[in-house]
Write a protein that holds these residues in place. Structure first.
Motif, mmCIF file in Angstrom:
data_model
loop_
_atom_site.group_PDB
_atom_site.id
_atom_site.type_symbol
_atom_site.label_atom_id
_atom_site.label_comp_id
_atom_site.label_asym_id
_atom_site.label_seq_id
_atom_site.Cartn_x
_atom_site.Cartn_y
_atom_site.Cartn_z
ATOM 1 N N TYR A 178 90.371 -67.763 -68.969
ATOM 2 C CA TYR A 178 91.100 -67.782 -67.699
ATOM 3 C C TYR A 178 90.476 -68.856 -66.816
ATOM 4 O O TYR A 178 89.542 -68.603 -66.063
ATOM 5 C CB TYR A 178 91.039 -66.410 -67.027
ATOM 6 C CG TYR A 178 91.798 -65.350 -67.792
ATOM 7 C CD1 TYR A 178 93.158 -65.171 -67.588
ATOM 8 C CD2 TYR A 178 91.158 -64.544 -68.723
ATOM 9 C CE1 TYR A 178 93.868 -64.206 -68.291
ATOM 10 C CE2 TYR A 178 91.856 -63.572 -69.434
ATOM 11 C CZ TYR A 178 93.208 -63.415 -69.209
ATOM 12 O OH TYR A 178 93.904 -62.471 -69.901
ATOM 13 N N VAL A 179 90.995 -70.048 -66.924
ATOM 14 C CA VAL A 179 90.363 -71.198 -66.283
ATOM 15 C C VAL A 179 90.884 -71.449 -64.875
ATOM 16 O O VAL A 179 90.291 -72.208 -64.115
ATOM 17 C CB VAL A 179 90.570 -72.469 -67.138
ATOM 18 C CG1 VAL A 179 89.849 -72.329 -68.462
ATOM 19 C CG2 VAL A 179 92.060 -72.743 -67.353
ATOM 20 N N THR A 180 92.009 -70.847 -64.519
ATOM 21 C CA THR A 180 92.588 -71.042 -63.191
ATOM 22 C C THR A 180 92.261 -69.840 -62.323
ATOM 23 O O THR A 180 92.518 -68.704 -62.707
ATOM 24 C CB THR A 180 94.119 -71.223 -63.276
ATOM 25 O OG1 THR A 180 94.396 -72.319 -64.144
ATOM 26 C CG2 THR A 180 94.710 -71.489 -61.906
ATOM 27 N N ARG A 181 91.699 -70.116 -61.140
ATOM 28 C CA ARG A 181 91.283 -69.012 -60.267
ATOM 29 C C ARG A 181 91.721 -69.279 -58.831
ATOM 30 O O ARG A 181 91.761 -70.432 -58.394
ATOM 31 C CB ARG A 181 89.758 -68.846 -60.319
ATOM 32 C CG ARG A 181 89.253 -68.243 -61.611
ATOM 33 C CD ARG A 181 87.828 -68.625 -61.873
ATOM 34 N NE ARG A 181 87.710 -70.049 -62.107
ATOM 35 C CZ ARG A 181 86.548 -70.669 -62.229
ATOM 36 N NH1 ARG A 181 85.430 -69.996 -62.110
ATOM 37 N NH2 ARG A 181 86.499 -71.967 -62.438
ATOM 38 N N ALA A 182 92.048 -68.206 -58.122
ATOM 39 C CA ALA A 182 92.479 -68.327 -56.724
ATOM 40 C C ALA A 182 92.126 -67.050 -55.987
ATOM 41 O O ALA A 182 92.116 -65.962 -56.568
ATOM 42 C CB ALA A 182 93.977 -68.598 -56.642
ATOM 43 N N VAL A 183 91.827 -67.175 -54.681
ATOM 44 C CA VAL A 183 91.476 -66.022 -53.837
ATOM 45 C C VAL A 183 92.312 -66.077 -52.561
ATOM 46 O O VAL A 183 92.462 -67.141 -51.952
ATOM 47 C CB VAL A 183 89.974 -66.017 -53.482
ATOM 48 C CG1 VAL A 183 89.678 -64.923 -52.442
ATOM 49 C CG2 VAL A 183 89.125 -65.787 -54.727
ATOM 50 N N ALA A 184 92.858 -64.934 -52.159
ATOM 51 C CA ALA A 184 93.595 -64.820 -50.893
ATOM 52 C C ALA A 184 92.973 -63.691 -50.071
ATOM 53 O O ALA A 184 92.615 -62.639 -50.609
ATOM 54 C CB ALA A 184 95.069 -64.547 -51.143
ATOM 55 N N TRP A 185 92.838 -63.917 -48.744
ATOM 56 C CA TRP A 185 92.237 -62.934 -47.836
ATOM 57 C C TRP A 185 93.321 -62.324 -46.946
ATOM 58 O O TRP A 185 94.234 -63.009 -46.488
ATOM 59 C CB TRP A 185 91.200 -63.598 -46.939
ATOM 60 C CG TRP A 185 89.932 -63.985 -47.631
ATOM 61 C CD1 TRP A 185 89.631 -65.189 -48.185
ATOM 62 C CD2 TRP A 185 88.778 -63.157 -47.820
ATOM 63 N NE1 TRP A 185 88.371 -65.171 -48.714
ATOM 64 C CE2 TRP A 185 87.822 -63.941 -48.505
ATOM 65 C CE3 TRP A 185 88.467 -61.845 -47.498
ATOM 66 C CZ2 TRP A 185 86.567 -63.437 -48.858
ATOM 67 C CZ3 TRP A 185 87.225 -61.346 -47.842
ATOM 68 C CH2 TRP A 185 86.291 -62.135 -48.505
ATOM 69 N N LYS A 186 93.175 -61.007 -46.688
ATOM 70 C CA LYS A 186 94.045 -60.312 -45.733
ATOM 71 C C LYS A 186 93.226 -59.318 -44.925
ATOM 72 O O LYS A 186 92.205 -58.803 -45.387
ATOM 73 C CB LYS A 186 95.169 -59.558 -46.458
ATOM 74 C CG LYS A 186 96.317 -60.420 -46.934
ATOM 75 C CD LYS A 186 97.454 -59.546 -47.473
ATOM 76 C CE LYS A 186 98.646 -60.385 -47.881
ATOM 77 N NZ LYS A 186 99.773 -59.534 -48.350
ATOM 78 N N LEU A 187 93.697 -59.059 -43.704
ATOM 79 C CA LEU A 187 93.141 -57.999 -42.868
ATOM 80 C C LEU A 187 94.170 -56.885 -42.788
ATOM 81 O O LEU A 187 95.286 -57.097 -42.298
ATOM 82 C CB LEU A 187 92.809 -58.518 -41.472
ATOM 83 C CG LEU A 187 92.404 -57.460 -40.428
ATOM 84 C CD1 LEU A 187 91.184 -56.667 -40.889
ATOM 85 C CD2 LEU A 187 92.137 -58.100 -39.073
ATOM 86 N N ILE B 165 95.139 -64.708 -44.485
ATOM 87 C CA ILE B 165 94.285 -65.401 -43.525
ATOM 88 C C ILE B 165 93.980 -66.786 -44.072
ATOM 89 O O ILE B 165 93.468 -66.935 -45.184
ATOM 90 C CB ILE B 165 92.975 -64.625 -43.291
ATOM 91 C CG1 ILE B 165 93.280 -63.222 -42.747
ATOM 92 C CG2 ILE B 165 92.067 -65.374 -42.333
ATOM 93 C CD1 ILE B 165 92.069 -62.322 -42.664
ATOM 94 N N LEU B 166 94.301 -67.795 -43.293
ATOM 95 C CA LEU B 166 94.055 -69.176 -43.709
ATOM 96 C C LEU B 166 92.929 -69.828 -42.912
ATOM 97 O O LEU B 166 92.177 -70.643 -43.447
ATOM 98 C CB LEU B 166 95.339 -69.996 -43.564
ATOM 99 C CG LEU B 166 96.546 -69.500 -44.391
ATOM 100 C CD1 LEU B 166 97.768 -70.346 -44.091
ATOM 101 C CD2 LEU B 166 96.216 -69.525 -45.879
ATOM 102 N N SER B 167 92.808 -69.461 -41.638
ATOM 103 C CA SER B 167 91.794 -70.065 -40.788
ATOM 104 C C SER B 167 90.410 -69.504 -41.124
ATOM 105 O O SER B 167 90.244 -68.297 -41.319
ATOM 106 C CB SER B 167 92.124 -69.795 -39.320
ATOM 107 O OG SER B 167 91.130 -70.305 -38.472
ATOM 108 N N GLY B 168 89.430 -70.383 -41.180
ATOM 109 C CA GLY B 168 88.054 -69.958 -41.405
ATOM 110 C C GLY B 168 87.697 -69.741 -42.859
ATOM 111 O O GLY B 168 86.624 -69.219 -43.153
#
Length: 470
Positions: free
Chosen positions: A188-197, A203-206
């Motif tokens: 699994y060579v492709t990785r991504a992380v997304a943040w939420k509150l 969340i994109l800022s910071g």
């Protein structure tokens, strides 16, 4: 039965013979059979076997169960199928805590003279870093020469590391960094992380991202944290194959509690003798102990209430009869088990306002000057605005300023003068004083109490023998 070929079918007991199996099958680990003679059989010709291993998924999420399957094709399975981890010679045991092993015999199988197929599943429970290894299975015939081993199946872990890994409790205005790190994996060579509150949008800022030899890391930085930043932060990590297919999703959460003031004490103006009521509301993970200060001096008399469902502590400070000594800068300090947070400062002005000279009723003859005067206290920063009105029943009519004199030397004094009064000037008059603070900048104009003083002017005309009054 898969028959072996040999150049000589006569072999003495204890002698060796090389066995050649058809493509895809082997005879033991050496391909050599040791002949054992008996009354029933000389154990020759031999059965060839095929032992293969596979993993439904070579990369397994931390905490999940991983299954590795071993398939043995042979006319007999000997003593059974064993499992081994890494270089260990000790067979794994099905204990229902770390591993479970189940073996089944397929029905109606026949291929190349082989009539039986056994499948053994090794389930690794709650996969973690200690389970990362190569696994192999063995068709066990209680003979190192006859035993048949599979190739190794390497299992690696898909792991998401969340930092900090405990709930966070911070004071408002503090800073916090939240981190999610995905380990490397050759599949699994492709990785991504997304943040939420909570249930909000991504969340994109910071957010910053980095890649090292060991991990792909996403960091969310919260600067000068506010009450609105409290909640559960979720990082969603997605592993994908190089073409984006076969995604594997993992999530990590961090609970963040912010201790701070939801409501700060508010500025206010009041006059001496009135009541001061000022309050603040603090939010945290527990009930707070709140102390009030005016400048550096402690102030008592507050009443605190706590709402468990909202984790809010409300403190209300009441000063029943204010004096000018109660003026100052008020602040709440909330204490949470050794940690303190402070509110903003509220300015309370207490003005010594009121009446210095109360106008009195007057009586004049027609043609005389009729004069009314009123004087209000004029403390610094609370200069009154004076106005005069003539009252007719419930109606008040503002008088033209030409009748009114304001004392520049004493802005709190005003004189109403009717030169050469006539009968039309008789009536009831009121002097109105409105105090507007100008001492300090306030969020909104603050109006202090309104003083209204009513007096009568009587104008006598003896020539007509009439008296006019209201």
């Amino acid at each position: 039965m898969q028959f072996a070929s040999t150049s000589d079918s006569r072999v003495a007991e204890g002698g060796n013979v090389d066995i050649t199996c058809e493509s895809g099958y082997t005879y033991g680990n050496t391909g050599t059979k040791t002949v054992v003679c008996s009354s029933s059989t000389n154990n020759f010709p031999a059965s060839c076997r095929q032992v293969t291993i596979s993993a439904p998924q070579s990369s397994i999420k931390a905490g999940d169960s991983g299954v590795v399957s071993c398939v043995v094709k042979a006319n007999d399975v000997g003593a059974g199928i064993q499992w081994f981890k890494g270089d260990s010679d000790t067979a794994l045991v099905s204990d229902n805590s770390a591993y479970t092993i189940s073996t089944t015999l397929a029905a109606d199988f026949e291929a190349d003279g082989i009539t039986k197929e056994w499948t053994s599943d090794l389930s690794i429970l709650s996969f973690d870093t200690a389970d990362v290894a190569s696994y192999s299975c063995r068709a066990d015939y209680n003979d190192p020469i006859l035993d048949d081993d599979s190739s190794d199946q390497e299992l690696v872990i898909l792991d998401l590391s969340v930092t900090p890994n405990t709930a966070q409790v911070l004071s408002a205005a503090a800073s916090l960094q939240l981190s999610c790190a995905m380990n490397h994996d050759e599949t699994y060579v492709t990785r991504a992380v997304a943040w939420k509150l909570d249930e909000g949008s991504e969340i994109l800022s910071g957010v910053t991202k980095s890649t090292s030899d060991s991990a792909y890391t996403s960091v969310l930085t919260l600067s000068s944290i506010a009450l609105t930043d409290a909640g559960t932060y979720t990082c969603t990590a997605t592993y994908s194959l190089s073409d984006g297919s076969g995604p594997v999703v993992m999530t990590g959460t961090i609970d963040v509690t912010v201790r701070g003031f939801e409501t700060d004490p508010a500025d206010q103006n009041t006059d001496q003798g009135s009541q001061i009521v000022i309050s603040c509301v603090v939010v945290g993970d527990q009930q707070a102990s709140i102390a009030w200060t005016n400048g550096v001096a402690a102030v008592s008399g507050d009443v605190d209430t706590y709402a468990e469902n909202t984790k809010k502590t409300t403190s209300t400070l009441t000063i029943a009869t204010a004096t000018t000594e109660n003026a100052g800068d008020y602040k709440c300090t909330a204490e949470f088990g050794g940690t303190t947070v402070e509110s903003n400062t509220a300015t309370v002005n207490v003005f010594d306002i009121g009446i210095t000279e109360n106008p009195t009723d007057v009586t004049h003859l027609v043609g005389e000057d009729a004069v009314l005067s009123c004087t209000m206290k004029n403390p610094d920063g609370a200069t009154p605005t004076l106005s005069w009105y003539k009252v007719d029943g419930k109606t008040s009519t503002a008088l033209d300023v030409s009748f009114i004199n304001f004392d520049n030397a004493n802005p709190g004094k005003s004189t109403l003068t009717f030169s050469s009064a006539t009968m039309e000037n008789a009536g009831v008059y009121k002097c109105e004083a409105v105090y507007q603070s100008g001492m300090r900048p306030l969020p909104e104009p603050a109006q202090l109490p309104l003083f209204i003083l009513e007096v009568k002017i009587q104008i006598l005309d003896f020539g007509l023998h009439q008296v006019w009054q209201c």
